[in-house]
Design an enzyme around this catalytic site. Structure first.
Site, PDB file in Angstrom:
ATOM      1  N   TRP A 146      41.192  50.847  46.745  1.00 43.68           N
ATOM      2  CA  TRP A 146      42.018  51.680  45.870  1.00 43.68           C
ATOM      3  C   TRP A 146      42.449  50.960  44.605  1.00 43.68           C
ATOM      4  CZ3 TRP A 146      46.230  48.659  45.549  1.00 43.68           C
ATOM      5  CH2 TRP A 146      46.526  47.854  46.637  1.00 43.68           C
ATOM      6  N   ASN A 147      42.244  49.630  44.562  1.00 47.31           N
ATOM      7  CA  ASN A 147      42.870  48.902  43.447  1.00 47.31           C
ATOM      8  C   ASN A 147      42.119  49.046  42.122  1.00 47.31           C
ATOM      9  OD1 ASN A 147      40.808  47.341  44.478  1.00 47.31           O
ATOM     10  ND2 ASN A 147      41.761  45.428  43.905  1.00 47.31           N
ATOM     11  N   SER A 221      39.533  44.999  52.545  1.00 49.63           N
ATOM     12  CA  SER A 221      40.234  43.897  53.192  1.00 49.63           C
ATOM     13  C   SER A 221      39.296  43.119  54.116  1.00 49.63           C
ATOM     14  CB  SER A 221      41.396  44.459  54.009  1.00 49.63           C
ATOM     15  OG  SER A 221      40.882  45.277  55.049  1.00 49.63           O
ATOM     16  N   GLU A 242      32.684  42.284  49.721  1.00 47.01           N
ATOM     17  CA  GLU A 242      33.607  41.655  48.770  1.00 47.01           C
ATOM     18  C   GLU A 242      34.998  41.863  49.343  1.00 47.01           C
ATOM     19  OE1 GLU A 242      32.806  39.983  46.034  1.00 47.01           O
ATOM     20  OE2 GLU A 242      30.681  40.364  46.300  1.00 47.01           O
ATOM     21  N   CYS A 276      41.658  41.618  43.418  1.00 48.48           N
ATOM     22  CA  CYS A 276      41.192  40.615  44.389  1.00 48.48           C
ATOM     23  C   CYS A 276      41.021  39.252  43.734  1.00 48.48           C
ATOM     24  CB  CYS A 276      39.877  41.067  45.006  1.00 48.48           C
ATOM     25  SG  CYS A 276      38.625  41.415  43.774  1.00 48.48           S
ATOM     26  N   GLU A 372      47.461  37.171  51.395  1.00 48.81           N
ATOM     27  CA  GLU A 372      47.215  37.902  50.159  1.00 48.81           C
ATOM     28  C   GLU A 372      48.436  38.770  49.843  1.00 48.81           C
ATOM     29  OE1 GLU A 372      43.278  39.953  48.323  1.00 48.81           O
ATOM     30  OE2 GLU A 372      43.981  40.773  50.218  1.00 48.81           O
TER      31      GLU A 372
HETATM   32  P1  NDP Z   1      40.658  48.411  53.348  1.00 48.04           P
HETATM   33  O1  NDP Z   1      39.829  47.406  54.040  1.00 48.04           O
HETATM   34  O2  NDP Z   1      41.840  48.950  54.029  1.00 48.04           O
HETATM   35  O3  NDP Z   1      39.771  49.671  52.939  1.00 48.04           O
HETATM   36  C1  NDP Z   1      38.591  49.548  52.177  1.00 48.04           C
HETATM   37  C2  NDP Z   1      37.769  50.815  52.358  1.00 48.04           C
HETATM   38  O4  NDP Z   1      37.272  50.867  53.699  1.00 48.04           O
HETATM   39  C3  NDP Z   1      38.561  52.095  52.164  1.00 48.04           C
HETATM   40  O5  NDP Z   1      37.735  53.048  51.534  1.00 48.04           O
HETATM   41  C4  NDP Z   1      38.886  52.486  53.581  1.00 48.04           C
HETATM   42  O6  NDP Z   1      39.166  53.866  53.711  1.00 48.04           O
HETATM   43  C5  NDP Z   1      37.599  52.121  54.288  1.00 48.04           C
HETATM   44  N1  NDP Z   1      37.710  51.940  55.738  1.00 48.04           N
HETATM   45  C6  NDP Z   1      38.810  51.752  56.497  1.00 48.04           C
HETATM   46  N2  NDP Z   1      38.470  51.608  57.802  1.00 48.04           N
HETATM   47  C7  NDP Z   1      37.120  51.697  57.863  1.00 48.04           C
HETATM   48  C8  NDP Z   1      36.155  51.604  58.909  1.00 48.04           C
HETATM   49  N3  NDP Z   1      36.522  51.390  60.173  1.00 48.04           N
HETATM   50  N4  NDP Z   1      34.853  51.725  58.604  1.00 48.04           N
HETATM   51  C9  NDP Z   1      34.457  51.920  57.328  1.00 48.04           C
HETATM   52  N5  NDP Z   1      35.315  52.025  56.291  1.00 48.04           N
HETATM   53  C10 NDP Z   1      36.629  51.907  56.548  1.00 48.04           C
HETATM   54  O7  NDP Z   1      41.043  47.752  51.945  1.00 48.04           O
HETATM   55  P2  NDP Z   1      41.958  48.358  50.824  1.00 48.04           P
HETATM   56  O8  NDP Z   1      41.475  49.693  50.368  1.00 48.04           O
HETATM   57  O9  NDP Z   1      43.359  48.219  51.258  1.00 48.04           O
HETATM   58  O10 NDP Z   1      41.642  47.373  49.584  1.00 48.04           O
HETATM   59  C11 NDP Z   1      42.399  46.256  49.306  1.00 48.04           C
HETATM   60  C12 NDP Z   1      41.651  45.031  49.719  1.00 48.04           C
HETATM   61  O11 NDP Z   1      40.416  44.989  49.031  1.00 48.04           O
HETATM   62  C13 NDP Z   1      42.360  43.767  49.363  1.00 48.04           C
HETATM   63  O12 NDP Z   1      42.358  42.898  50.464  1.00 48.04           O
HETATM   64  C14 NDP Z   1      41.517  43.155  48.254  1.00 48.04           C
HETATM   65  O13 NDP Z   1      41.535  41.773  48.185  1.00 48.04           O
HETATM   66  C15 NDP Z   1      40.163  43.681  48.560  1.00 48.04           C
HETATM   67  N6  NDP Z   1      39.363  43.730  47.355  1.00 48.04           N
HETATM   68  C16 NDP Z   1      38.336  42.833  47.186  1.00 48.04           C
HETATM   69  C17 NDP Z   1      37.603  42.844  46.031  1.00 48.04           C
HETATM   70  C18 NDP Z   1      36.454  41.887  45.837  1.00 48.04           C
HETATM   71  O14 NDP Z   1      35.624  42.128  44.956  1.00 48.04           O
HETATM   72  N7  NDP Z   1      36.360  40.815  46.602  1.00 48.04           N
HETATM   73  C19 NDP Z   1      37.887  43.779  44.957  1.00 48.04           C
HETATM   74  C20 NDP Z   1      38.957  44.671  45.247  1.00 48.04           C
HETATM   75  C21 NDP Z   1      39.666  44.631  46.416  1.00 48.04           C
HETATM   76  P3  NDP Z   1      40.683  54.365  53.557  1.00 48.04           P
HETATM   77  O15 NDP Z   1      41.284  53.698  52.355  1.00 48.04           O
HETATM   78  O16 NDP Z   1      40.514  55.802  53.322  1.00 48.04           O
HETATM   79  O17 NDP Z   1      41.362  53.978  54.814  1.00 48.04           O
END
Ligand code: NDP
Length: 505
Positions: A146-147, A221, A242, A276, A372
């Site tokens: 979402w970020n 995450s 990522e 991130c 984090e």
């Molecule tokens: P999440 O891991 O909670 O969610 C990421 C995505 O995965 C969302 O679309 C989520 O859906 C979906 N999801 C959740 N559960 C499952 C599952 N069991 N199977 C498949 N997909 C699933 O992360 P956030 O959205 O909270 O993002 C923040 C995190 O992302 C931070 O830790 C940040 O560091 C990381 N990040 C890393 C980056 C990089 O390039 N390294 C860049 C940006 C962020 P839903 O949201 O609908 O639950």
């Protein structure tokens, strides 16, 4: 009724909120497993024709995309701002990335994926033409956070499409709207139907996608990433991850302190810290510690907090959703309870707006230095030497990105090589993300694989090796029935060529 309209009825809508006001701005469906199945079926049917267009045929769509993104930049930025809370400036940076990425992959996809013809030095392959080719995987699933709802979601869609795949994007349920806008965009630019589809929904929708696609790009995450990677492992499909970060920034005694302080503020506060690759902790050598702290504190105090509906009105927007606010509050409270001081900030201003916070007298074992935070905070620690800074920087399970500031570029680069992170910027921060030739990916708990560069598109392909014999003989030396004379020749050839390795003669 369209599939998405049906899903509103069948699966119940997701309410998307404006983080700045808390108001619901739109409802979207949460697609069920069966609906995801139908989408993958449609994408799979559309993919072969898309692949058959070749690079030149696909390139023209990316050029149209580039133009569309640029022409609609304000509309897109407003959409990002409305669902994520970030400032119009930061939302516009996401759009700029989209424009850059469409242009980059339109130019580079072919160069990175064209057939290769390596030469072989093996006497056993004389007369053969070797070819390595990169074929699309089929249907790619992109699951995003979402970020950065455009940059980290649609940004990965572009190279996956450029490689000849169909793509299904599952955006975060918190910020799905800009992805739906991208679906409108591909329709307007005439992208063949079903080559790009958005599947809105919660975690279950993402999990259903993982079960069906041929390759996966996941950004999110570490906790969810590990689950997703395990399932991809069981299915034996490639995945690129990522994940989170706890990025350190090191300021050495000989650094240009104005630059170090300005870039530290930018990278800690970018997207209200919800990035991130943002700076999450700072280590400063003792001789310049006080001056550096004074400079960043002064800038932090000057930052405008609030909703930015126009350019130039806010530097620090709302945190995107309430759990994020809870984490930031917990980390700041933990630090203050254990003896740290907040030189500015330290509390909620109003609603989901947290004050930009500089924390000093922090210790390495505090939550703000270990977990984090993803918020508008900058914990700063004094260190006695560069070696101590490197040791503390590496004292984490994460390894996404790091920065080091010093006027001695050569020494800084040597130190950078000792930091356990996928990317280290020297006298810089975050700019690397806009150099799409440079791979970006995490070490340790920060991920697997990378985006950008050659590997950023090859990961969406499967490699095929071809060998063609140009001087076919009726029978090879090693052919059956075996002939002792021929094997004598083979052994002699091996002895002559390899019997005395270089340096032992
Ligand atoms: P999440 O891991 O909670 O969610 C990421 C995505 O995965 C969302 O679309 C989520 O859906 C979906 N999801 C959740 N559960 C499952 C599952 N069991 N199977 C498949 N997909 C699933 O992360 P956030 O959205 O909270 O993002 C923040 C995190 O992302 C931070 O830790 C940040 O560091 C990381 N990040 C890393 C980056 C990089 O390039 N390294 C860049 C940006 C962020 P839903 O949201 O609908 O639950």
């Amino acid at each position: 009724m369209t599939l998405i309209e049906e899903a509103v009825v069948t699966a119940g809508p997701i309410s998307v909120e404006n983080p700045s006001t808390g108001e619901t701005i739109r409802q979207v469906p949460s697609l069920s497993e069966g609906e995801v199945d139908s989408l993958v079926y449609r994408a799979r049917a559309a993919q072969p024709a898309w692949e058959a267009l070749g690079f030149a045929g696909r390139r023209r769509y990316f050029k149209r995309m580039q133009k569309w993104l640029l022409e609609h930049r304000e509309q897109i930025a407003r959409q990002i701002h409305a669902e994520n809370g970030k400032s119009m400036e930061e939302a516009t940076i996401e759009v700029a990335y989209g424009v850059l990425a469409a242009s980059f992959w339109a130019r580079k996809a072919e160069a990175y994926l064209k057939d290769e013809h390596p030469h072989t030095s093996s006497p056993f392959a004389i007369g053969r033409r070797l070819t390595i080719r990169y074929a699309p995987l089929g249907v790619i699933g992109v699951i995003g956070p979402w970020n950065n709802p455009l940059l980290n979601n649609f940004g990965d869609v572009i190279p996956a499409l450029a490689a000849g795949n169909a793509v299904i994007l599952k955006p975060s349920e918190i910020t799905p709207l800009v992805s739906l806008l991208m679906a409108e965009m591909v329709e307007e630019i005439g992208l063949p139907k079903d080559v790009f589809i958005v599947a809105t929904g919660a975690g279950e929708t993402g999990a259903a996608l993982v079960e069906r696609v041929d390759g996966l790009m996941f950004t999110g995450s570490t906790r969810t990433g590990k689950k997703v990677a395990a399932r991809c492992g069981e299915r034996l499909i490639p995945c690129s991850l990522e994940l989170g970060g706890k990025d350190p920034l090191i300021v050495l005694a000989d650094a240009d302190l104005d630059r170090a302080a300005n870039l530290a503020v930018f990278s800690a506060m970018h997207n209200t810290g919800q990035t991130c690759t943002s700076t999450e902790r700072v280590y400063v050598e003792a001789p310049v510690y006080d001056e550096f702290v004074a400079k960043v504190t002064e800038t932090f105090k000057a930052l405008r907090v609030g909703e930015s509906t126009e350019f130039g009105t806010s530097d620090s927007g709302a945190l995107t959703f309430p759990p994020q606010l809870d984490i930031v509050q917990r980390h700041v409270k933990d630090a203050l309870d254990k003896g740290a001081k907040a030189l500015t900030g330290g509390r909620i201003r109003t609603g989901r707006f947290f004050e930009p916070t500089v924390l000093v007298d922090v210790e390495q074992d505090m939550a703000c230095m270990r977990e984090e935070t993803f918020g508008p905070t900058m914990p700063i620690m004094k260190v006695e030497s560069a070696e101590e800074a490197i040791r503390l920087a590496n004292d984490t399970s994460y390894g996404l990105q790091a920065s080091i500031f010093s006027r001695d570029g050569k020494r800084a680069e040597q130190l950078a090589r000792q930091i356990e992170a996928g990317t280290v910027t020297i006298n810089d921060s975050l700019a690397n993300y806009f150099a799409l030739e440079l791979p970006m990916g995490g070490w340790k708990d920060s991920g697997l694989g990378s985006r950008h560069g050659r590997e950023g598109i090859r990961k969406f392909t499967r490699r095929q090796s071809l060998m063609r014999t140009r001087m076919p003989m009726k029978k090879e030396l090693h052919g059956m029935p075996f002939e002792p004379k021929n094997f004598g020749l083979i052994v002699k050839m091996v002895e002559t060529l390899y019997g005395r390795p270089r340096g032992t003669r």
